[in-house]
Design an enzyme around this catalytic site. Structure first.
Site, PDB file in Angstrom:
ATOM      1  N   LYS A  39      -7.383  -9.843  19.423  1.00  0.00           N
ATOM      2  CA  LYS A  39      -7.601 -10.093  20.860  1.00  0.00           C
ATOM      3  C   LYS A  39      -7.550 -11.596  21.092  1.00  0.00           C
ATOM      4  O   LYS A  39      -8.017 -12.373  20.254  1.00  0.00           O
ATOM      5  CB  LYS A  39      -8.947  -9.523  21.325  1.00  0.00           C
ATOM      6  CG  LYS A  39      -9.240  -9.807  22.808  1.00  0.00           C
ATOM      7  CD  LYS A  39     -10.394  -8.975  23.339  1.00  0.00           C
ATOM      8  CE  LYS A  39     -11.756  -9.528  23.006  1.00  0.00           C
ATOM      9  NZ  LYS A  39     -12.032 -10.897  23.551  1.00  0.00           N
TER      10      LYS A  39
ATOM     11  N   GLU B  30      -7.579 -14.710  24.508  1.00  0.00           N
ATOM     12  CA  GLU B  30      -7.969 -14.930  25.907  1.00  0.00           C
ATOM     13  C   GLU B  30      -6.880 -15.647  26.703  1.00  0.00           C
ATOM     14  O   GLU B  30      -6.284 -16.606  26.217  1.00  0.00           O
ATOM     15  CB  GLU B  30      -9.256 -15.758  25.950  1.00  0.00           C
ATOM     16  CG  GLU B  30     -10.432 -15.030  25.305  1.00  0.00           C
ATOM     17  CD  GLU B  30     -11.748 -15.786  25.424  1.00  0.00           C
ATOM     18  OE1 GLU B  30     -11.792 -16.843  26.087  1.00  0.00           O
ATOM     19  OE2 GLU B  30     -12.732 -15.298  24.829  1.00  0.00           O
TER      20      GLU B  30
ATOM     21  N   ASP C  62     -15.714 -12.924  19.228  1.00  0.00           N
ATOM     22  CA  ASP C  62     -16.168 -14.277  18.866  1.00  0.00           C
ATOM     23  C   ASP C  62     -17.572 -14.544  19.423  1.00  0.00           C
ATOM     24  O   ASP C  62     -18.185 -15.572  19.114  1.00  0.00           O
ATOM     25  CB  ASP C  62     -15.159 -15.346  19.299  1.00  0.00           C
ATOM     26  CG  ASP C  62     -14.889 -15.334  20.792  1.00  0.00           C
ATOM     27  OD1 ASP C  62     -15.435 -14.471  21.503  1.00  0.00           O
ATOM     28  OD2 ASP C  62     -14.109 -16.201  21.255  1.00  0.00           O
ATOM     29  N   SER C  63     -18.108 -13.584  20.203  1.00  0.00           N
ATOM     30  CA  SER C  63     -19.518 -13.648  20.602  1.00  0.00           C
ATOM     31  C   SER C  63     -20.411 -13.620  19.367  1.00  0.00           C
ATOM     32  O   SER C  63     -21.605 -13.903  19.450  1.00  0.00           O
ATOM     33  CB  SER C  63     -19.863 -12.493  21.545  1.00  0.00           C
ATOM     34  OG  SER C  63     -19.446 -11.258  20.984  1.00  0.00           O
TER      35      SER C  63
ATOM     36  N   GLU D 217     -13.221  -9.263  32.227  1.00  0.00           N
ATOM     37  CA  GLU D 217     -14.645  -9.639  32.130  1.00  0.00           C
ATOM     38  C   GLU D 217     -15.114 -10.333  33.405  1.00  0.00           C
ATOM     39  O   GLU D 217     -14.483 -11.305  33.875  1.00  0.00           O
ATOM     40  CB  GLU D 217     -14.849 -10.561  30.911  1.00  0.00           C
ATOM     41  CG  GLU D 217     -16.306 -11.009  30.756  1.00  0.00           C
ATOM     42  CD  GLU D 217     -16.643 -11.655  29.420  1.00  0.00           C
ATOM     43  OE1 GLU D 217     -15.782 -11.664  28.508  1.00  0.00           O
ATOM     44  OE2 GLU D 217     -17.784 -12.135  29.285  1.00  0.00           O
TER      45      GLU D 217
ATOM     46  N   ASP E 167     -11.277 -10.799  17.173  1.00  0.00           N
ATOM     47  CA  ASP E 167     -11.016 -11.891  18.122  1.00  0.00           C
ATOM     48  C   ASP E 167     -10.429 -13.104  17.412  1.00  0.00           C
ATOM     49  O   ASP E 167     -10.979 -13.555  16.395  1.00  0.00           O
ATOM     50  CB  ASP E 167     -12.348 -12.338  18.745  1.00  0.00           C
ATOM     51  CG  ASP E 167     -12.451 -12.001  20.212  1.00  0.00           C
ATOM     52  OD1 ASP E 167     -11.429 -11.681  20.840  1.00  0.00           O
ATOM     53  OD2 ASP E 167     -13.586 -12.066  20.727  1.00  0.00           O
TER      54      ASP E 167
HETATM   55  O1  KIV Z   1     -16.518 -11.694  22.047  1.00  0.00           O
HETATM   56  C1  KIV Z   1     -16.855 -10.734  22.759  1.00  0.00           C
HETATM   57  O2  KIV Z   1     -17.917 -10.125  22.592  1.00  0.00           O
HETATM   58  C2  KIV Z   1     -15.931 -10.322  23.812  1.00  0.00           C
HETATM   59  C3  KIV Z   1     -16.386  -9.234  24.747  1.00  0.00           C
HETATM   60  C4  KIV Z   1     -17.386  -9.753  25.711  1.00  0.00           C
HETATM   61  C5  KIV Z   1     -15.248  -8.589  25.433  1.00  0.00           C
HETATM   62  O3  KIV Z   1     -14.880 -10.857  23.925  1.00  0.00           O
END
Ligand code: KIV
Length: 263
Positions: free
Chosen positions: A110, A112, A42-43, A179, A81
């Site tokens: 994924k 959190e 989600d980055s 992280e 994500d």
């Molecule tokens: O969204 C992302 O890039 C992440 C990584 C930093 C693990 O979750």
């Protein structure tokens, strides 16, 4: 790569390499490398859309980027994500979100945090959806964490991190991202768990590492946290190439005959 390879790599002490990827062109490049696993993180909201944090990522955004990455790297193991709050509403809505990501080309999802997610994780793994956990600095929680900063510095916080890691493992996660936590606690958790850990800002002792594509290539000059290593000076290479194009255009060196169609 599949979830059993993650396990095998932990057992044989082979590092798991994971890289974020958000678009077709980059996926085509990564597809021809030995990277084990791609994360459509989600980055993407920050790196590709310019938002200030990951809270702006939407399910539509995640699905569109997952589809593009899958088209570029169909043979790679792709983790998608789940965006902010998409798995915190009800089991039905969470399952619908996971279904959309998987049908967009993800091989796993994924999410959190541990507390409140265990039931959903168990339901997903029982339904054929592999789940990767994410602990430590969980960027979707920046407002409760007080910003993007190192986590688990106190003994109490380290105990909680350990308990959360065990909870994710018990719920059925096949791997956990750690992280921005001190290397000592990352090492301890890695040794205690039977599933692999993948670190970012968690030191060298996790079972694998994940980096953001733009950070690895040095494309993002405004962001250089301690844990990032730029393997290329991407920003200056790309901008120099653009300047060379403008220069050649002005001098008449481009286009040449070889770039022209004859009648
Ligand atoms: O969204 C992302 O890039 C992440 C990584 C930093 C693990 O979750």
């Amino acid at each position: 790569m599949n979830i059993f390879d993650f396990q095998r790599k932990k057992q044989s002490n082979e590092k798991i390499s994971m890289l974020t990827c958000y678009d077709y062109t980059s996926a085509r490049i990564v597809a021809n490398t030995s990277i084990d696993c791609l994360l459509v993180g989600d980055s993407v909201a920050m790196t590709m859309h310019g938002f200030k944090d990951t809270l702006a990522a939407t399910l539509d955004m995640m699905c569109m980027h997952t589809e593009a990455v899958n088209r570029g790297a169909p043979n790679k193991f792709i983790v998608g994500d789940l965006p902010f709050l998409s798995y915190r509403k009800s089991i039905t809505k969470s399952v619908e979100a996971a279904e959309r990501l998987m049908k967009s080309g993800a091989n796993a999802i994924k999410l959190e945090g541990a507390i409140g997610n265990e039931k959903f994780i168990r339901h997903m793994t029982d339904s054929g959806v592999p789940v990767m956990g994410h602990l430590g600095l969980t960027p979707q929680l920046i407002h409760t964490l007080g910003g993007h900063k190192i986590q688990a510095k106190t003994e109490e916080a380290q105990e909680k991190l350990k308990n959360d890691a065990f909870a994710l493992q018990a719920a059925g996660c096949f791997a956990i991202v750690l992280e921005c936590v001190p290397r000592k606690i990352a090492k301890e958790i890695t040794e205690l768990l039977s599933i692999p850990t993948i670190g970012i800002g968690a030191g060298p002792d996790t079972n694998g590492q994940v980096l953001v594509f733009q950070d690895l290539l040095g494309l993002n000059i405004d962001f250089k946290p301690k844990f990032v290593k730029n393997f290329m000076k991407g920003f200056s290479h790309v901008s120099e190439s653009i300047e060379n194009y403008v220069k050649d255009l002005q001098s008449g060196d481009f286009p040449q005959n070889e770039h022209c169609y004859e009648s």
